[in-house]
Design a protein around this motif. Structure first.
Motif, short mmCIF file in Angstrom:
data_model
loop_
_atom_site.label_atom_id
_atom_site.label_comp_id
_atom_site.label_asym_id
_atom_site.label_seq_id
_atom_site.Cartn_x
_atom_site.Cartn_y
_atom_site.Cartn_z
N THR A 196 0.84 -1.20 0.00
CA THR A 196 0.00 0.00 0.00
C THR A 196 0.87 1.25 0.00
N TYR A 197 0.23 2.38 -0.21
CA TYR A 197 0.91 3.68 -0.14
C TYR A 197 0.35 4.51 1.01
N GLY A 198 1.20 5.39 1.55
CA GLY A 198 0.67 6.46 2.39
C GLY A 198 -0.12 7.43 1.52
N LEU A 199 0.43 7.78 0.37
CA LEU A 199 -0.26 8.49 -0.69
C LEU A 199 0.32 8.02 -2.01
N PRO A 200 -0.50 7.71 -3.01
CA PRO A 200 0.04 7.27 -4.30
C PRO A 200 0.61 8.46 -5.08
N GLY A 201 1.25 8.16 -6.19
CA GLY A 201 1.87 9.20 -7.00
C GLY A 201 0.87 10.24 -7.48
N HIS A 202 1.24 11.52 -7.33
CA HIS A 202 0.37 12.62 -7.74
C HIS A 202 1.20 13.89 -7.87
N ALA A 203 0.69 14.83 -8.60
CA ALA A 203 1.24 16.19 -8.63
C ALA A 203 0.30 17.09 -7.84
#
Length: 343
Positions: A209-216
């Motif tokens: 899992t991610y803490g937050l996935p990839g994003h701008a």
């Protein structure tokens, strides 16, 4: 009753619940050496003898990385330490106390929530967060948590300091583009400033899992304060790299609005947060924004016959609505605002 917050669920699980498990093709890389190429810029004498040198360094960092770190930024260490301390104390409060701030209404200007957009996302992210609007302070401080007792005072002092730093960095970014130093600050209308206090509990299976996935980021510029636990990864030169925490420094990243104003000379950059099985992590991004009614567009000085405008004019409210509805993913909201000839 099911836990509303991840932090109240995480301590009792030995495996990641299925709604947090990312698809096999979209799982984090946890083993990677920290990358030391993200520029570290010393702001000492920015308003004096080194201004030209620092502006050049910031311009190169924006052009080549979209990310840089700053030190000697004139924010006292005690202000930073107090912010991190009260953030951690808030997330250690009893569940009943924290839940006084809970809301899944994205229009609320002070709210505690979990993941990102629980109403629309297919997979949840391993984080809780407290979102605060913080400019003008007098409009919002009364909404903030009153517990821990020093919360409002410590966070307000931090917000005032970070706002000043953000405005100085926007001057430097403007000048690095050949614009008047106040161009970016004028383009933001009445300005907006939000912050998130992100809390990432230990995770039993961080590889899933991610803490937050990839994003701008959709805003203008983000100033990130983090504790001493690693977790930030940045996409640079076709690969994800880990950013090692450095005490009392800020990580600065270019948001979508600077990509638009610069007409693509500077690019907003993908970044993500990974978690670990041993330690909680706290990170505190400040999102410096246009006011919602500000009209954003490429700077006319950066547009000519050889560099036509790549984006149409729009209000920041319109842009942020598209970003929120689309959610956190690697598909940028910028594509929705390109001129027809470049879409």
């Amino acid at each position: 009753m099911a836990a509303k917050l991840l932090s109240d669920l995480a301590s009792g699980v030995t495996c990641v619940p299925s709604n947090y498990v990312r698809p096999v093709h979209d799982r984090p890389s946890l083993v990677m050496p920290p990358d030391h190429s993200i520029p570290l810029i010393n702001l000492h004498c920015f308003d004096g003898s080194r201004r030209h040198e620092i502006i050049n360094q910031i311009g190169l960092a924006c052009q080549n990385y979209g990310f840089f770190q700053v030190q000697n930024h004139a924010i006292e260490e005690a202000v930073i330490d107090n912010m991190l301390k009260v953030a951690r104390e808030f997330f250690h409060l009893p569940e009943s106390e924290r839940l006084k701030c809970f809301s899944d209404d994205p229009l609320k200007t002070t709210r505690l929530s979990t993941s990102f957009n629980v109403k629309t996302e297919a997979v949840s992210s391993w984080r809780d967060y407290l979102r605060l609007h913080c400019y003008p302070l007098e409009d919002y401080m009364h909404e903030w948590p009153s517990n821990p007792p020093s919360f409002r005072e410590d966070v307000a002092e931090y917000c005032r300091n970070v706002k000043g730093l953000a405005e100085r960095l926007l001057e430097a970014i403007s000048e690095s583009l050949g614009l008047e130093k106040d161009y970016m600050n004028r383009a933001l209308g009445k300005h907006g400033q939000h912050m998130a206090i992100n809390y990432y509990p230990p995770c039993p299976q961080p590889e899933l899992t991610y803490g937050l996935p990839g994003h701008a980021d959709p805003n203008v510029v983000t100033l990130l304060l983090q504790d001493d636990v690693a977790g930030l990864q940045v996409f640079n030169n076709g690969r994800w790299v880990a950013v090692k925490p450095m005490p009392h420094t800020f990580i600065v990243n270019i948001g979508d609005q600077i990509q638009i104003v610069s007409n693509d000379r500077y690019k907003s950059v993908l970044h993500r947060a990974v978690v670990n099985c041993d330690k909680e992590r706290v990170s505190i991004p400040t999102f410096y924004c246009p006011s919602y009614d500000a009209v954003m567009e490429p700077a006319p000085q950066l547009v000519d016959n050889h560099h036509p405008p790549l984006y149409r004019s729009f209000t920041y409210a319109e842009f942020y609505e598209k970003f929120w509805d689309r959610g956190l993913n690697t598909r940028s909201s910028l594509d929705l605002f390109k001129t027809t000839s470049h879409a």
